[in-house]
Design a protein around this motif. Structure first.
Motif, PDB file in Angstrom:
ATOM      1  N   SER A 144       1.115  -1.130  -0.316  1.00  0.00           N
ATOM      2  CA  SER A 144       0.112   0.402   0.057  1.00  0.00           C
ATOM      3  C   SER A 144       0.677   1.250  -0.018  1.00  0.00           C
ATOM      4  O   SER A 144       0.299   2.275  -0.805  1.00  0.00           O
ATOM      5  CB  SER A 144      -0.886  -0.189   1.762  1.00  0.00           C
ATOM      6  N   VAL A 145       1.894   1.175   0.774  1.00  0.00           N
ATOM      7  CA  VAL A 145       2.912   2.212   1.214  1.00  0.00           C
ATOM      8  C   VAL A 145       3.509   2.859  -0.092  1.00  0.00           C
ATOM      9  O   VAL A 145       3.806   3.545  -0.944  1.00  0.00           O
ATOM     10  CB  VAL A 145       3.614   2.298   2.072  1.00  0.00           C
ATOM     11  N   GLY A 146       4.226   1.427  -1.291  1.00  0.00           N
ATOM     12  CA  GLY A 146       4.313   1.723  -2.159  1.00  0.00           C
ATOM     13  C   GLY A 146       3.782   2.363  -3.553  1.00  0.00           C
ATOM     14  O   GLY A 146       4.189   3.220  -4.007  1.00  0.00           O
ATOM     15  N   SER A 147       2.255   1.478  -3.942  1.00  0.00           N
ATOM     16  CA  SER A 147       1.902   2.061  -4.393  1.00  0.00           C
ATOM     17  C   SER A 147       1.124   3.709  -4.103  1.00  0.00           C
ATOM     18  O   SER A 147       0.721   4.718  -4.625  1.00  0.00           O
ATOM     19  CB  SER A 147       1.000   0.962  -4.371  1.00  0.00           C
ATOM     20  N   SER A 148       1.254   3.984  -3.058  1.00  0.00           N
ATOM     21  CA  SER A 148       1.127   5.963  -2.001  1.00  0.00           C
ATOM     22  C   SER A 148       2.266   6.394  -2.674  1.00  0.00           C
ATOM     23  O   SER A 148       2.290   7.526  -3.080  1.00  0.00           O
ATOM     24  CB  SER A 148       1.065   5.504  -0.779  1.00  0.00           C
ATOM     25  N   ALA A 149       2.870   5.927  -2.590  1.00  0.00           N
ATOM     26  CA  ALA A 149       4.130   6.638  -3.166  1.00  0.00           C
ATOM     27  C   ALA A 149       4.480   7.058  -4.541  1.00  0.00           C
ATOM     28  O   ALA A 149       4.445   8.254  -5.311  1.00  0.00           O
ATOM     29  CB  ALA A 149       5.376   6.143  -2.230  1.00  0.00           C
ATOM     30  N   LEU A 150       4.393   5.941  -5.439  1.00  0.00           N
ATOM     31  CA  LEU A 150       4.072   6.448  -6.985  1.00  0.00           C
ATOM     32  C   LEU A 150       3.166   7.664  -7.391  1.00  0.00           C
ATOM     33  O   LEU A 150       3.177   8.432  -7.789  1.00  0.00           O
ATOM     34  CB  LEU A 150       3.634   5.100  -7.717  1.00  0.00           C
ATOM     35  N   ASN A 151       1.599   7.421  -6.552  1.00  0.00           N
ATOM     36  CA  ASN A 151       0.764   8.686  -6.754  1.00  0.00           C
ATOM     37  C   ASN A 151       1.139  10.065  -5.818  1.00  0.00           C
ATOM     38  O   ASN A 151       0.884  10.979  -6.898  1.00  0.00           O
ATOM     39  CB  ASN A 151      -0.708   8.035  -6.256  1.00  0.00           C
ATOM     40  N   GLY A 152       2.208   9.904  -5.444  1.00  0.00           N
ATOM     41  CA  GLY A 152       2.961  11.402  -4.858  1.00  0.00           C
ATOM     42  C   GLY A 152       3.582  11.521  -5.693  1.00  0.00           C
ATOM     43  O   GLY A 152       3.020  12.966  -5.986  1.00  0.00           O
ATOM     44  N   LEU A 153       4.148  10.624  -5.972  1.00  0.00           N
ATOM     45  CA  LEU A 153       5.693  11.625  -6.683  1.00  0.00           C
ATOM     46  C   LEU A 153       5.125  11.800  -8.370  1.00  0.00           C
ATOM     47  O   LEU A 153       5.606  13.277  -8.883  1.00  0.00           O
ATOM     48  CB  LEU A 153       6.228  10.359  -7.361  1.00  0.00           C
ATOM     49  N   LEU A 154       3.329  11.609  -8.454  1.00  0.00           N
ATOM     50  CA  LEU A 154       3.237  11.653 -10.256  1.00  0.00           C
ATOM     51  C   LEU A 154       1.794  12.449  -9.670  1.00  0.00           C
ATOM     52  O   LEU A 154       2.280  13.964 -10.628  1.00  0.00           O
ATOM     53  CB  LEU A 154       1.514  10.772 -10.877  1.00  0.00           C
ATOM     54  N   ALA A 155       1.166  12.754  -8.387  1.00  0.00           N
ATOM     55  CA  ALA A 155       0.532  13.798  -8.440  1.00  0.00           C
ATOM     56  C   ALA A 155       1.573  15.644  -8.235  1.00  0.00           C
ATOM     57  O   ALA A 155       0.902  16.524  -9.218  1.00  0.00           O
ATOM     58  CB  ALA A 155      -0.454  13.861  -6.634  1.00  0.00           C
ATOM     59  N   TRP A 156       2.517  15.237  -7.725  1.00  0.00           N
ATOM     60  CA  TRP A 156       3.450  16.229  -7.258  1.00  0.00           C
ATOM     61  C   TRP A 156       4.269  17.154  -8.788  1.00  0.00           C
ATOM     62  O   TRP A 156       3.610  18.208  -9.336  1.00  0.00           O
ATOM     63  CB  TRP A 156       4.621  16.104  -6.581  1.00  0.00           C
ATOM     64  N   VAL A 157       4.357  16.131  -9.681  1.00  0.00           N
ATOM     65  CA  VAL A 157       4.479  16.227 -11.048  1.00  0.00           C
ATOM     66  C   VAL A 157       3.085  16.869 -11.897  1.00  0.00           C
ATOM     67  O   VAL A 157       3.505  18.133 -12.566  1.00  0.00           O
ATOM     68  CB  VAL A 157       5.002  15.241 -11.819  1.00  0.00           C
ATOM     69  N   MET A 158       2.489  16.332 -11.696  1.00  0.00           N
ATOM     70  CA  MET A 158       0.942  17.113 -12.552  1.00  0.00           C
ATOM     71  C   MET A 158       0.368  18.086 -12.347  1.00  0.00           C
ATOM     72  O   MET A 158      -0.249  19.173 -13.056  1.00  0.00           O
ATOM     73  CB  MET A 158       0.300  16.238 -12.081  1.00  0.00           C
ATOM     74  N   PHE A 159       0.912  18.742 -11.059  1.00  0.00           N
ATOM     75  CA  PHE A 159       0.198  20.155 -10.055  1.00  0.00           C
ATOM     76  C   PHE A 159       1.183  21.145 -10.720  1.00  0.00           C
ATOM     77  O   PHE A 159       0.527  21.721 -10.729  1.00  0.00           O
ATOM     78  CB  PHE A 159       0.359  19.631  -8.478  1.00  0.00           C
ATOM     79  N   ARG A 160       2.392  20.960 -10.858  1.00  0.00           N
ATOM     80  CA  ARG A 160       3.426  21.581 -11.059  1.00  0.00           C
ATOM     81  C   ARG A 160       3.328  21.743 -12.763  1.00  0.00           C
ATOM     82  O   ARG A 160       3.021  23.260 -13.434  1.00  0.00           O
ATOM     83  CB  ARG A 160       5.374  21.259 -10.948  1.00  0.00           C
ATOM     84  N   ALA A 161       2.793  20.694 -13.600  1.00  0.00           N
ATOM     85  CA  ALA A 161       3.102  20.847 -14.882  1.00  0.00           C
ATOM     86  C   ALA A 161       1.510  21.677 -15.008  1.00  0.00           C
ATOM     87  O   ALA A 161       1.280  22.567 -16.686  1.00  0.00           O
ATOM     88  CB  ALA A 161       2.261  19.374 -15.386  1.00  0.00           C
ATOM     89  N   ALA A 162       0.305  21.337 -14.660  1.00  0.00           N
ATOM     90  CA  ALA A 162      -0.903  21.939 -14.665  1.00  0.00           C
ATOM     91  C   ALA A 162      -0.764  23.384 -14.315  1.00  0.00           C
ATOM     92  O   ALA A 162      -2.014  24.346 -15.195  1.00  0.00           O
ATOM     93  CB  ALA A 162      -2.363  21.176 -13.424  1.00  0.00           C
ATOM     94  N   ARG A 163      -0.519  24.165 -14.033  1.00  0.00           N
ATOM     95  CA  ARG A 163      -0.250  25.583 -13.515  1.00  0.00           C
ATOM     96  C   ARG A 163       1.099  25.662 -15.027  1.00  0.00           C
ATOM     97  O   ARG A 163       0.103  27.883 -14.964  1.00  0.00           O
ATOM     98  CB  ARG A 163       0.823  25.887 -12.259  1.00  0.00           C
ATOM     99  N   GLU A 164       1.652  25.432 -15.051  1.00  0.00           N
ATOM    100  CA  GLU A 164       2.211  25.489 -16.491  1.00  0.00           C
ATOM    101  C   GLU A 164       1.601  25.414 -17.895  1.00  0.00           C
ATOM    102  O   GLU A 164       1.735  26.248 -18.583  1.00  0.00           O
ATOM    103  CB  GLU A 164       3.127  24.756 -16.281  1.00  0.00           C
ATOM    104  N   HIS A 165       1.005  24.629 -17.839  1.00  0.00           N
ATOM    105  CA  HIS A 165      -0.161  24.338 -18.810  1.00  0.00           C
ATOM    106  C   HIS A 165      -1.686  25.450 -18.378  1.00  0.00           C
ATOM    107  O   HIS A 165      -2.341  25.062 -19.263  1.00  0.00           O
ATOM    108  CB  HIS A 165       0.100  23.140 -19.293  1.00  0.00           C
ATOM    109  N   ARG A 166      -1.723  25.224 -17.441  1.00  0.00           N
ATOM    110  CA  ARG A 166      -3.645  26.004 -17.432  1.00  0.00           C
ATOM    111  C   ARG A 166      -4.849  25.249 -17.463  1.00  0.00           C
ATOM    112  O   ARG A 166      -5.434  24.947 -17.598  1.00  0.00           O
ATOM    113  CB  ARG A 166      -3.841  27.095 -17.984  1.00  0.00           C
TER     114      ARG A 166
END
Length: 308
Positions: A122-144
């Motif tokens: 469970s923790v391993g899968s959550s770590a994957l989700n957390g890393l991807l979410a961090w990248v997506m938030f930054r890209a979402a601001r950049e690309h609106r």
């Protein structure tokens, strides 16, 4: 635009979200199968929603990229709002399903087995989700991109869900109270419902032509102020009826620009072009429409027949 924003485009990140969702579904389903924890089952159910949401978001981003056509002269940018709304609805459905499953388990608690391995998965899968979410938030601001932001918010919810589940399992192990697993799962479901409602509300506001962000409106006002010209306190060049709206990654501003009536059309158009260019260069994704009017002419929109 930097190289990171070129590489981390909305479509590429949503494809990555699809791949991560498949991986996390496998890991969390295995964790539930090993432990029998209803909390981990709720976690796996939400990952199924992640997969469906990412696939629909990918479809809507593809539609949003389509150029304007005869039936959609302003483009297809609002398609991303459908992605956010759809994701919110799926989250709500998943939350209700978790409440139903956990509600039954409160009165019929089951022992949890092989806790250690289940938590690791469970923790391993959550770590994957957390890393991807961090990248997506930054890209979402950049690309609106609202589709990216919605998917990132969902992934963060998934991370918090996993944290809650882990806490529930640890509490069961410490206290021996089996019903705590189900109670924590219900608390997780309530958090999921809250996030789903937020996404549905956010998408509805976009579909109703919500104004641009307050900081962008202030930026537009400051830029226009630089073109205002006064003589003896009287505005010779001024702007009014400034109206903004958002449509996915695109922003729009409409306004009236007043100037001396004795100016030639070429002179007036030249100044208007300068204003439009300044606005669109300063505000990413902005499209400006300016109507020219003489300084002593006012435009009125309050037609009595349009007043309720």
């Amino acid at each position: 635009m930097n190289m990171a924003s070129v590489w981390f485009t909305p479509k590429r990140l949503l494809w990555a979200s699809v791949a991560v969702a498949v991986i996390t579904i496998a890991l969390k389903t295995l964790a539930w199968w090993l432990t029998g924890s209803v909390g981990l089952l709720s976690d796996a159910m939400e990952s199924l929603v992640n997969l469906a949401s990412a696939m629909f978001g990918l479809l809507m981003v593809t539609v949003a990229e389509a150029p304007p056509d005869e039936d959609h002269p302003y483009g297809h940018h609002k398609a991303e709002y459908f992605s956010s709304g759809f994701e919110g609805i799926l989250i709500i459905v998943a939350g209700l399903g978790i409440l139903w499953a956990a509600g039954h388990r409160v009165f019929d608690p089951q022992p949890i087995e092989q806790v250690g391995l289940g938590l690791v998965l469970s923790v391993g899968s959550s770590a994957l989700n957390g890393l991807l979410a961090w990248v997506m938030f930054r890209a979402a601001r950049e690309h609106r991109s609202l589709a990216l932001e919605a998917d990132a918010r969902h992934l963060v919810t998934d991370v918090w869900t996993s944290v809650g589940v882990v806490v529930g399992i640890v509490l069961v192990g410490v206290t021996g109270w089996l019903w705590l697993d189900a109670v924590v799962a219900m608390a997780v479901a309530l958090n999921i419902l809250k996030e789903g409602a937020h996404l549905v509300w956010q998408s509805s506001q976009g579909l109703m032509d919500e104004a641009v962000e307050s900081e962008v409106q202030q930026q537009i006002e400051q830029l226009l102020e630089g073109f205002v010209y006064k003589i003896d306190g009287r505005a010779i060049i001024r702007f009014d009826h400034v109206v903004t709206r958002k449509a996915g990654q695109r922003r729009f501003v409409d306004m009236h620009m007043h100037m001396p009536s004795n100016w030639s059309l070429g002179h007036a158009a030249s100044l208007r072009n300068r204003v439009e260019k300044t606005l669109m260069e300063a505000v990413p994704g902005l499209r400006a429409t300016i109507q020219l009017l003489p300084s002593d002419v006012e435009a009125h929109f309050d037609d009595p027949k349009d007043t309720p």
